[in-house]
Design a protein around this motif. Structure first.
Motif, mmCIF file in Angstrom:
data_model
loop_
_atom_site.group_PDB
_atom_site.id
_atom_site.type_symbol
_atom_site.label_atom_id
_atom_site.label_comp_id
_atom_site.label_asym_id
_atom_site.label_seq_id
_atom_site.Cartn_x
_atom_site.Cartn_y
_atom_site.Cartn_z
ATOM 1 N N UNK A 177 0.554 -0.608 -0.088
ATOM 2 C CA UNK A 177 0.413 0.268 0.360
ATOM 3 C C UNK A 177 0.997 0.978 -0.063
ATOM 4 N N UNK A 178 0.743 2.449 -1.457
ATOM 5 C CA UNK A 178 1.452 3.376 -1.334
ATOM 6 C C UNK A 178 0.746 4.824 -1.372
ATOM 7 N N UNK A 179 0.617 5.493 -0.310
ATOM 8 C CA UNK A 179 0.107 6.659 -0.068
ATOM 9 C C UNK A 179 0.933 7.883 0.264
ATOM 10 N N UNK A 180 0.324 9.162 -0.368
ATOM 11 C CA UNK A 180 1.556 9.861 -1.363
ATOM 12 C C UNK A 180 0.328 11.577 -1.220
ATOM 13 N N UNK A 181 1.175 12.408 -0.414
ATOM 14 C CA UNK A 181 0.955 13.510 -0.326
ATOM 15 C C UNK A 181 1.390 14.692 -1.159
ATOM 16 N N UNK A 182 0.733 15.295 -1.779
ATOM 17 C CA UNK A 182 1.598 16.679 -1.892
ATOM 18 C C UNK A 182 2.650 17.733 -1.018
ATOM 19 N N UNK A 183 3.202 17.475 -0.142
ATOM 20 C CA UNK A 183 3.692 18.631 0.859
ATOM 21 C C UNK A 183 3.760 20.094 0.565
ATOM 22 N N UNK A 184 2.854 20.266 0.172
ATOM 23 C CA UNK A 184 2.201 21.693 0.108
ATOM 24 C C UNK A 184 1.643 22.097 1.457
ATOM 25 N N UNK A 185 2.135 23.949 1.855
ATOM 26 C CA UNK A 185 1.836 24.429 3.187
ATOM 27 C C UNK A 185 0.462 25.062 3.241
ATOM 28 N N UNK A 186 -0.797 25.278 3.769
ATOM 29 C CA UNK A 186 -1.785 25.909 3.838
ATOM 30 C C UNK A 186 -1.956 27.168 3.901
ATOM 31 N N UNK A 212 -5.219 4.613 8.475
ATOM 32 C CA UNK A 212 -4.712 3.346 8.837
ATOM 33 C C UNK A 212 -4.490 2.695 9.841
ATOM 34 N N UNK A 213 -4.842 3.383 11.033
ATOM 35 C CA UNK A 213 -4.905 2.900 12.091
ATOM 36 C C UNK A 213 -6.746 2.209 12.435
ATOM 37 N N UNK A 214 -7.480 2.894 11.585
ATOM 38 C CA UNK A 214 -8.767 2.492 12.292
ATOM 39 C C UNK A 214 -8.483 1.153 11.112
ATOM 40 N N UNK A 215 -8.300 1.412 9.952
ATOM 41 C CA UNK A 215 -8.020 -0.619 9.323
ATOM 42 C C UNK A 215 -7.481 -1.534 9.978
ATOM 43 N N UNK A 216 -6.525 -1.232 10.482
ATOM 44 C CA UNK A 216 -5.334 -2.271 11.056
ATOM 45 C C UNK A 216 -4.624 -2.028 12.936
ATOM 46 N N UNK A 217 -4.495 -3.178 12.735
ATOM 47 C CA UNK A 217 -3.978 -3.043 14.383
ATOM 48 C C UNK A 217 -3.039 -1.466 13.938
ATOM 49 N N UNK A 218 -2.722 -0.827 15.626
ATOM 50 C CA UNK A 218 -1.750 -0.655 14.960
ATOM 51 C C UNK A 218 0.180 -0.768 14.821
ATOM 52 N N UNK A 219 0.282 -1.644 16.353
ATOM 53 C CA UNK A 219 1.335 -2.731 15.869
ATOM 54 C C UNK A 219 1.485 -3.428 14.542
ATOM 55 N N UNK A 220 0.734 -3.752 14.183
ATOM 56 C CA UNK A 220 0.637 -3.651 12.567
ATOM 57 C C UNK A 220 0.746 -2.714 11.783
ATOM 58 N N UNK A 222 2.842 -0.734 12.292
ATOM 59 C CA UNK A 222 4.174 0.298 12.264
ATOM 60 C C UNK A 222 5.485 -0.763 11.758
ATOM 61 N N UNK A 223 4.914 -2.248 12.025
ATOM 62 C CA UNK A 223 5.379 -3.338 11.395
ATOM 63 C C UNK A 223 5.317 -3.824 9.603
ATOM 64 N N UNK A 224 4.335 -3.714 9.807
ATOM 65 C CA UNK A 224 4.299 -2.866 7.820
ATOM 66 C C UNK A 224 5.030 -1.780 7.670
ATOM 67 N N UNK A 225 4.804 -0.515 7.885
ATOM 68 C CA UNK A 225 5.930 0.293 7.483
ATOM 69 C C UNK A 225 7.278 0.409 7.488
ATOM 70 N N UNK A 226 7.603 -0.687 8.655
ATOM 71 C CA UNK A 226 9.125 -0.836 9.061
ATOM 72 C C UNK A 226 9.589 -1.902 7.886
ATOM 73 N N UNK A 227 8.568 -2.888 7.603
ATOM 74 C CA UNK A 227 8.711 -4.007 5.948
ATOM 75 C C UNK A 227 8.440 -2.893 5.131
ATOM 76 N N UNK A 228 8.011 -1.703 4.927
ATOM 77 C CA UNK A 228 8.354 -1.439 3.839
ATOM 78 C C UNK A 228 7.083 -1.384 2.708
ATOM 79 N N UNK A 229 6.100 -2.573 2.933
ATOM 80 C CA UNK A 229 4.454 -2.798 2.647
ATOM 81 C C UNK A 229 3.602 -1.972 2.451
ATOM 82 N N UNK A 230 3.802 -1.203 4.004
ATOM 83 C CA UNK A 230 2.924 0.159 3.837
ATOM 84 C C UNK A 230 4.466 1.423 3.427
#
Length: 337
Positions: A177-186, A212-220, A222-230
């Motif tokens: 899962x890859x989530x992105x946004x433009x880093x533009x200041x409001x 993401x935290x609404x749909x997956x457990x917080x620890x999962x 963090x682990x998926x982000x660490x593994x670059x799967x998110x």
């Protein structure tokens, strides 16, 4: 012992009154909600009065609102019979959908959901569309490799997209899962903030972390982000990549320039799906810089494989005041529509 549960029955009642009888008193208690808060919401929405009499609910008011309120209460009761709970969001959905769904079973079924309800299963919760526009959007997210969701804040564009991404990830349909946004200041300059690059850009990405935290457990998460799967990263970090076997979401796309939008769209790789969400009324780009979202609508609208889904203030599912605020601003500035 086999127990057969009968559906609620509409009983004969005097003129100006609709009487519903519910066979399971335990489910009726849950239908009413704590301190009858669910009944109070139905009363408010339809301008009726609801009185509980044992295992019956008497609805008083004009004929059409009474019939609509009775249908909503019947649908919610059938939802409880199906083993689901009733929350404010479920009441809101039943009222908005105007009886299109009965007990969570659609009359106009989406083929990809078979004969079941229109719902997105994640690890932590079941997500269901709450408006017709959201239902059409979910349809396009499941059936198109590239979909746009365009409309005001609070209409569920990003939330539903991330939910579908999580659903496809846990079902093994995508690897990342890859989530992105433009880093533009409001309207604010944040470059002075302390910390490294991640510390500076994380505030821009926080809404994506929240979803993401609404749909997956917080620890999962963090682990998926660490593994670059998110991956959650600014739009600029997408340059030069090919995003294969991934579910990719670009949020706040109205703040992407035309060149950034073209760069992002051309990252789409084999086995991937891409969702672009944005609000044309909230462009934070410098004056004179064209929004890539507007250009994408103009250039890609005629390509049949790309879906464009539009939302209005009627689809806002945050606080009711948010819809009123959006309508007030739109009325004052027609170009923001």
């Amino acid at each position: 012992m086999n127990v057969t549960t009968l559906p609620p029955q509409a009983s004969p009642a005097p003129a100006g009154e609709t009487l519903l009888e519910f066979p399971d008193n335990r489910l009726l208690i849950e239908l009413c909600g704590e301190f009858d808060k669910n009944l109070a919401e139905v009363e408010r929405q339809f301008s009726v009065q609801i009185v509980r009499r044992g295992n019956q609910l008497a609805i008083f008011g004009d004929e059409t609102p009474r019939a609509e309120a009775a249908l909503v209460l019947t649908n919610l009761y059938e939802r409880l019979e199906g083993g689901k709970h009733v929350e404010f969001a479920d009441i809101d959905r039943e009222i908005r959908m105007g009886g299109d769904e009965v007990g969570g079973r659609e009359t106009d079924q989406l083929e990809m959901f078979g004969k079941g309800p229109v719902e997105i299963k994640t690890r932590k919760k079941l997500v269901e569309p709450r408006t017709d526009a959201q239902k059409a959007y979910v349809r396009s997210l499941f059936s198109n490799e590239l979909a746009f969701g365009i409309g005001p804040a609070g209409t569920g564009k990003t939330y539903l997209a991330v939910a579908v991404g999580v659903n496809k990830f846990i079902n093994g349909e995508v690897d990342r899962i890859i989530l992105s946004r433009p880093a533009v200041e409001a309207g604010e300059k944040l470059g002075y903030l302390p910390g490294d690059m991640k510390d500076k850009v994380d505030p821009f990405m926080q809404p994506l972390y929240d979803a993401l935290n609404d749909f997956l457990p917080g620890k999962q998460v963090a682990k998926l982000i660490e593994e670059k799967r998110i991956e959650i990263a600014p739009l600029a970090f997408m340059r030069g990549r090919t995003l294969s076997n991934a579910f990719v979401v670009l949020d706040e796309a109205q703040n992407a320039t035309t060149m950034q939008m073209k760069m992002f769209l051309t990252r789409l790789g084999e086995g991937s799906r891409m969702v672009i969400t944005g609000d044309r009324s909230q462009v934070d780009l410098p004056r004179g810089v064209a929004s890539g979202l507007r250009d994408a609508e103009r250039l890609l609208g005629s390509i049949p494989e790309i879906s464009f889904n539009y939302f209005s203030s009627k689809d806002v599912v945050r606080h009711p005041l948010v819809a009123a605020i959006i309508e007030a601003y739109d009325a004052d500035d027609p170009t923001s529509r």
